[in-house]
Design a protein around this motif. Structure first.
Motif, PDB file in Angstrom:
ATOM      1  N   ASN A   1       7.492 -23.427   5.803  1.00  0.00           N
ATOM      2  CA  ASN A   1       6.436 -22.692   5.121  1.00  0.00           C
ATOM      3  C   ASN A   1       5.182 -22.633   5.995  1.00  0.00           C
ATOM      4  O   ASN A   1       4.751 -23.641   6.541  1.00  0.00           O
ATOM      5  CB  ASN A   1       6.103 -23.348   3.788  1.00  0.00           C
ATOM      6  N   VAL A   2       4.631 -21.442   6.110  1.00  0.00           N
ATOM      7  CA  VAL A   2       3.429 -21.234   6.909  1.00  0.00           C
ATOM      8  C   VAL A   2       2.335 -20.687   6.002  1.00  0.00           C
ATOM      9  O   VAL A   2       2.543 -19.693   5.298  1.00  0.00           O
ATOM     10  CB  VAL A   2       3.689 -20.254   8.071  1.00  0.00           C
ATOM     11  N   THR A   3       1.185 -21.351   6.033  1.00  0.00           N
ATOM     12  CA  THR A   3       0.050 -20.918   5.226  1.00  0.00           C
ATOM     13  C   THR A   3      -0.980 -20.238   6.117  1.00  0.00           C
ATOM     14  O   THR A   3      -1.385 -20.796   7.136  1.00  0.00           O
ATOM     15  CB  THR A   3      -0.612 -22.108   4.502  1.00  0.00           C
ATOM     16  N   THR A   4      -1.361 -19.065   5.754  1.00  0.00           N
ATOM     17  CA  THR A   4      -2.379 -18.341   6.506  1.00  0.00           C
ATOM     18  C   THR A   4      -3.558 -18.028   5.598  1.00  0.00           C
ATOM     19  O   THR A   4      -3.394 -17.834   4.393  1.00  0.00           O
ATOM     20  CB  THR A   4      -1.829 -17.018   7.069  1.00  0.00           C
ATOM     21  N   ILE A   5      -4.743 -18.017   6.188  1.00  0.00           N
ATOM     22  CA  ILE A   5      -5.965 -17.653   5.470  1.00  0.00           C
ATOM     23  C   ILE A   5      -6.552 -16.430   6.149  1.00  0.00           C
ATOM     24  O   ILE A   5      -6.815 -16.452   7.345  1.00  0.00           O
ATOM     25  CB  ILE A   5      -6.987 -18.800   5.461  1.00  0.00           C
ATOM     26  N   ASN A   6      -6.744 -15.376   5.391  1.00  0.00           N
ATOM     27  CA  ASN A   6      -7.245 -14.124   5.947  1.00  0.00           C
ATOM     28  C   ASN A   6      -8.463 -13.648   5.177  1.00  0.00           C
ATOM     29  O   ASN A   6      -8.618 -13.926   3.987  1.00  0.00           O
ATOM     30  CB  ASN A   6      -6.163 -13.038   5.903  1.00  0.00           C
ATOM     31  N   CYS A   7      -9.315 -12.933   5.872  1.00  0.00           N
ATOM     32  CA  CYS A   7     -10.487 -12.315   5.253  1.00  0.00           C
ATOM     33  C   CYS A   7     -10.097 -10.889   4.888  1.00  0.00           C
ATOM     34  O   CYS A   7     -10.009 -10.024   5.765  1.00  0.00           O
ATOM     35  CB  CYS A   7     -11.673 -12.345   6.227  1.00  0.00           C
ATOM     36  N   TRP A   8      -9.878 -10.627   3.606  1.00  0.00           N
ATOM     37  CA  TRP A   8      -9.319  -9.363   3.162  1.00  0.00           C
ATOM     38  C   TRP A   8     -10.209  -8.692   2.138  1.00  0.00           C
ATOM     39  O   TRP A   8     -11.005  -9.329   1.445  1.00  0.00           O
ATOM     40  CB  TRP A   8      -7.947  -9.599   2.524  1.00  0.00           C
ATOM     41  N   TYR A   9     -10.004  -7.364   2.003  1.00  0.00           N
ATOM     42  CA  TYR A   9     -10.593  -6.648   0.884  1.00  0.00           C
ATOM     43  C   TYR A   9      -9.989  -7.164  -0.420  1.00  0.00           C
ATOM     44  O   TYR A   9      -8.791  -7.414  -0.499  1.00  0.00           O
ATOM     45  CB  TYR A   9     -10.279  -5.153   0.986  1.00  0.00           C
ATOM     46  N   ILE A  10     -10.807  -7.278  -1.476  1.00  0.00           N
ATOM     47  CA  ILE A  10     -10.310  -7.823  -2.731  1.00  0.00           C
ATOM     48  C   ILE A  10     -10.578  -6.974  -3.964  1.00  0.00           C
ATOM     49  O   ILE A  10     -10.143  -7.345  -5.043  1.00  0.00           O
ATOM     50  CB  ILE A  10     -10.916  -9.223  -2.978  1.00  0.00           C
ATOM     51  N   PRO A  11     -11.278  -5.837  -3.888  1.00  0.00           N
ATOM     52  CA  PRO A  11     -11.500  -5.069  -5.117  1.00  0.00           C
ATOM     53  C   PRO A  11     -10.263  -4.299  -5.550  1.00  0.00           C
ATOM     54  O   PRO A  11      -9.192  -4.426  -4.961  1.00  0.00           O
ATOM     55  CB  PRO A  11     -12.624  -4.104  -4.730  1.00  0.00           C
ATOM     56  N   THR A  12     -10.413  -3.485  -6.584  1.00  0.00           N
ATOM     57  CA  THR A  12      -9.298  -2.698  -7.083  1.00  0.00           C
ATOM     58  C   THR A  12      -8.894  -1.649  -6.055  1.00  0.00           C
ATOM     59  O   THR A  12      -9.656  -1.300  -5.154  1.00  0.00           O
ATOM     60  CB  THR A  12      -9.692  -1.994  -8.389  1.00  0.00           C
ATOM     61  N   VAL A  13      -7.689  -1.128  -6.224  1.00  0.00           N
ATOM     62  CA  VAL A  13      -7.186  -0.117  -5.308  1.00  0.00           C
ATOM     63  C   VAL A  13      -8.071   1.122  -5.332  1.00  0.00           C
ATOM     64  O   VAL A  13      -8.340   1.739  -4.292  1.00  0.00           O
ATOM     65  CB  VAL A  13      -5.737   0.250  -5.669  1.00  0.00           C
ATOM     66  N   GLU A  14      -8.556   1.495  -6.519  1.00  0.00           N
ATOM     67  CA  GLU A  14      -9.428   2.671  -6.618  1.00  0.00           C
ATOM     68  C   GLU A  14     -10.715   2.471  -5.829  1.00  0.00           C
ATOM     69  O   GLU A  14     -11.198   3.381  -5.142  1.00  0.00           O
ATOM     70  CB  GLU A  14      -9.744   2.970  -8.086  1.00  0.00           C
ATOM     71  N   MET A  15     -11.296   1.285  -5.927  1.00  0.00           N
ATOM     72  CA  MET A  15     -12.528   0.993  -5.196  1.00  0.00           C
ATOM     73  C   MET A  15     -12.288   0.988  -3.693  1.00  0.00           C
ATOM     74  O   MET A  15     -13.119   1.466  -2.908  1.00  0.00           O
ATOM     75  CB  MET A  15     -13.090  -0.356  -5.633  1.00  0.00           C
TER      76      MET A  15
END
Length: 403
Positions: free
Chosen positions: A183-197
């Motif tokens: 198991n590999v755990t990764t931490i990413n800085c991602w967009y998190i709002p709704t798909v529409e936004m």
């Protein structure tokens, strides 16, 4: 395990939404290392090239007093910080350096990075306006240094206010997936709002921070080309230099448009046609598109060196420390020019009535009618009164030959 400021409404990276919950970048180690390798080269070239530009501008007073040069220096400063802030963060993210991807860094780095990157296109727009005023409307007041500084301040404030939305729209997301039997755990800085936004963000970025500015810049330079190549201006002795400078700036804009185009299009496809880029395919496309966009941060110094002769000479002087030697040669002339007048009077006391003769100390006796000053004679030995130092004429150096 996942966490975000807005809740569990979507998992995606900075290119837009996706229905695939698996972190894309762990699917291809080759794509990861390709991405990291290209960006490492981008990092070195960006910092080195743009620092060279900044030094070339600010080490001469007259070049600092040019509105165009001030705007170009702002462009180089933005590109330098893209290299210092954004590129290391991207490299750490794809190589799995989870300790560097924290909530604070996610917010601050993304806000700062997009501030620098967005300010690039807005600064190019300001440069186009400055050149338009100088070429198309020469009878009107040109953009002053003070106004150029206000333009830079407005550009940076606008970029920061717009980019600060990343504080709300980005967050760190932790995902654990099986890879190579563990198991590999990764931490990413991602967009998190709704798909529409996300769709609104992607479309707004594309229109107002890429397409519309480029169309306006294209219109301005088109008018400049018409005036320079087809307009009647018999008294314009600097037309050839203006043409060369416009060519240089057009290449800068074209390189910006070309280098950022794949990244902007990829973001659009990632949102509107996510099925086209799944897993490894997206990893490799991203490994090319994103570094290509970031490469624009170091392309400008090379363009300026190729198309700007003054820029090229300044780079050569800085890299070879030639300007230090030039200053050493000029120093004796400055000392002679600043020599007290009574020293010349004392030296002339015993030479009254003798025929005019210039000796090694440059006789300045007033009764001989000699009007040659010491500094003129000494400067003639190193290239004449125009400070022609060595093989180059560095007088009134300006990045743009339009000033």
């Amino acid at each position: 395990m996942e966490h975000s400021k807005i809740g569990n409404r979507g998992k995606n990276d900075t290119f837009g939404g996706t229905d695939d919950n698996t972190p894309i970048l762990v699917k291809s180690d080759v794509a990861n290392w390709l991405f990291a390798g290209i960006n490492s080269g981008n990092l070195l070239l960006t910092i080195g090239g743009n620092i060279l530009v900044i030094i070339a501008i600010f080490r001469r007073k007259k070049s600092r007093n040019s509105a165009t040069n001030i705007l170009i220096s702002s462009l180089s400063i933005s590109d330098t910080f893209v290299g210092l802030v954004f590129m290391p963060f991207q490299i750490a993210g794809v190589l799995g350096s989870n300790g560097l991807v924290t909530e604070f860094l996610c917010d601050s780095v993304m806000t700062a990075s997009w501030t620098f990157m967005n300010s690039t296109v807005l600064t190019l727009l300001c440069i186009a306006v400055d050149r338009y005023r100088a070429i198309v409307t020469p009878m009107k007041p040109r953009v002053s240094v003070k106004l150029a500084r206000w333009m830079i301040l407005l550009v940076w404030l606008t970029s920061f206010v717009y980019s600060s939305s990343n504080i709300v729209f980005h967050s760190t997301i932790s995902v654990t997936v099986p890879a190579n039997g563990r198991n590999v755990t990764t931490i990413n800085c991602w967009y998190i709002p709704t798909v529409e936004m996300i769709g609104i963000i992607v479309m707004t970025d594309f229109l107002f921070l890429y397409l519309v500015p480029l169309l306006v810049i294209f219109a301005l330079y088109s008018k400049m080309i018409i005036v320079l190549y087809f307009g009647a201006s018999p008294n314009d002795s600097g037309r050839r230099r203006k043409r060369q400078a416009v060519k240089m700036l057009i290449v800068v804009v074209v390189m910006f448009g070309v280098s950022w185009f794949p990244f902007r299009v990829l973001r659009m496809f990632r949102f509107y046609a996510p099925s086209m880029f799944k897993g490894t395919t997206f990893g490799f496309v991203r490994a090319i598109a994103m570094p290509l966009a970031l490469a624009n941060s170091w392309i400008n110094p090379f363009v300026l060196a190729i198309f700007g002769s003054n820029f090229r000479r300044e780079f050569a002087d800085i890299l070879t420390c030639r300007y230090r030697q030039a200053r050493a040669e000029v120093q004796p002339a400055r000392e002679s020019r600043n020599r007290p007048k009574h020293l010349d009077e004392e030296r002339c006391a015993g030479t009254r009535g003798e025929p005019h003769k210039l000796d090694g100390e440059h006789n300045l006796c007033p009764d001989r009618g000699v009007r040659t000053v010491a500094v003129q004679t000494e400067m003639a030995n190193i290239g004449g009164p125009q400070h022609h130092l060595g093989p180059y004429d560095n007088t009134a150096f300006e990045i743009s030959p339009l000033e």
